[in-house]
Design a protein around this motif. Structure first.
Motif, short mmCIF file in Angstrom:
data_model
loop_
_atom_site.label_atom_id
_atom_site.label_comp_id
_atom_site.label_asym_id
_atom_site.label_seq_id
_atom_site.Cartn_x
_atom_site.Cartn_y
_atom_site.Cartn_z
N UNK A 33 138.09 34.24 -8.30
CA UNK A 33 138.75 35.05 -9.11
C UNK A 33 140.20 35.41 -8.84
N UNK A 34 140.36 35.65 -7.48
CA UNK A 34 141.42 36.32 -6.92
C UNK A 34 142.47 35.34 -7.48
N UNK A 35 142.35 33.97 -7.36
CA UNK A 35 143.18 32.91 -7.65
C UNK A 35 144.18 32.81 -8.96
N UNK A 36 143.14 33.51 -9.93
CA UNK A 36 143.69 33.59 -11.31
C UNK A 36 144.70 34.74 -11.38
N UNK A 37 144.76 35.55 -10.32
CA UNK A 37 145.39 36.76 -10.52
C UNK A 37 146.57 36.61 -9.42
N UNK A 38 146.32 36.08 -8.25
CA UNK A 38 147.38 35.88 -7.33
C UNK A 38 147.37 34.39 -6.32
N UNK A 39 148.38 33.69 -6.88
CA UNK A 39 147.90 32.32 -6.34
C UNK A 39 148.79 32.08 -4.97
#
Length: 248
Positions: A33-39
């Motif tokens: 989920x974090x990768x959708x907000x912060x790559x």
């Protein structure tokens, strides 16, 4: 040779079952989920915050440049004329507000209001996997599509919300919506996440916050751009920032 064979067999066995484990592992789901907000770990995010009125019109608007850095560190530069020269620095669980003309950093909390329902913590922190321990509640339906419901409990004292209820899309683990609870376990805000493209999304483009403590007014946090950026270490020192107001 025997140790090599055992290691190879163990690796093969782990690879064979990892997708199934990842599908139900709350930590893996939060990382996804974090990768959708912060790559990237070190990134510059240009952010626009708007408060909408009852008629849907924009009542207030502010612009921020947010430098999110590895190790729970962030620097927020305020770009709008009404806040010109103000900066917020986050180092772990500590937040400072730096005002123009003052050489004394002011301690604040992550719940310090920026504009509308958006607080400093809402734009300075973009990682759930590092800040929360998750429990998978189960699968549900979100707007007619299957999703996963997770309960999150804060693992650090400096996070904005001590508890979260989070819903992720089942197929891609993209964040859909969240309920945000403060220290007293009172529901403070609801969040809805808008993707950049409905058909083939690549990242979260906007977070819509509804303030449950203030008559349900909506605040839109729009991520205008993201790019990898590592700032000088000196910028992550509150006393340096106080002595150098021209940091850009």
């Amino acid at each position: 040779m025997k140790r090599f064979l055992l290691a190879a067999l163990a690796a093969a066995a782990g690879a064979g079952c990892s997708p199934a484990r990842a599908a139900d592992d709350p930590a893996a789901l939060l990382r996804a989920a974090d990768r959708w907000r912060l790559a990237d770990e070190d990134v510059q995010v240009e952010t626009r915050v708007q408060v909408l009125g009852a008629d849907g019109g924009v009542e207030k608007e502010r612009l921020y440049t947010v430098f999110v850095q590895a190790g729970h560190r962030s620097l927020v530069l305020m770009r709008s004329p009404a806040e010109a020269g103000q900066r917020v620095l986050m180092l772990g669980d500590d937040f400072w507000l730096l005002m123009p003309g003052s050489q004394r950093p002011l301690r604040i909390t992550p719940l310090q209001k920026l504009l509308g329902a958006a607080s400093t913590g809402d734009i300075a922190t973009l990682s759930w996997a590092q800040d929360y321990a998750g429990t998978l509640v189960g699968e549900e339906q979100c707007d007619g599509a299957p999703c996963r419901h997770l309960q999150l409990q804060a693992v650090r004292p400096g996070v904005s919300y001590q508890r979260m209820e989070l819903w992720l899309g089942k197929a891609r683990s993209e964040p859909l919506r969240a309920e945000l609870y403060v220290q007293s376990d009172k529901l403070a805000k609801r969040a809805r996440f808008v993707m950049d493209r409905a058909d083939a999304p690549t990242q979260v483009a906007e977070m819509v916050l509804t303030d449950e403590l203030s008559h349900g007014r909506q605040t839109h946090v729009r991520y205008l751009s993201r790019r990898p950026k590592r700032v000088p270490e000196a910028w992550l020192n509150p006393m340096f920032l106080a002595r150098n107001p021209g940091v850009e």
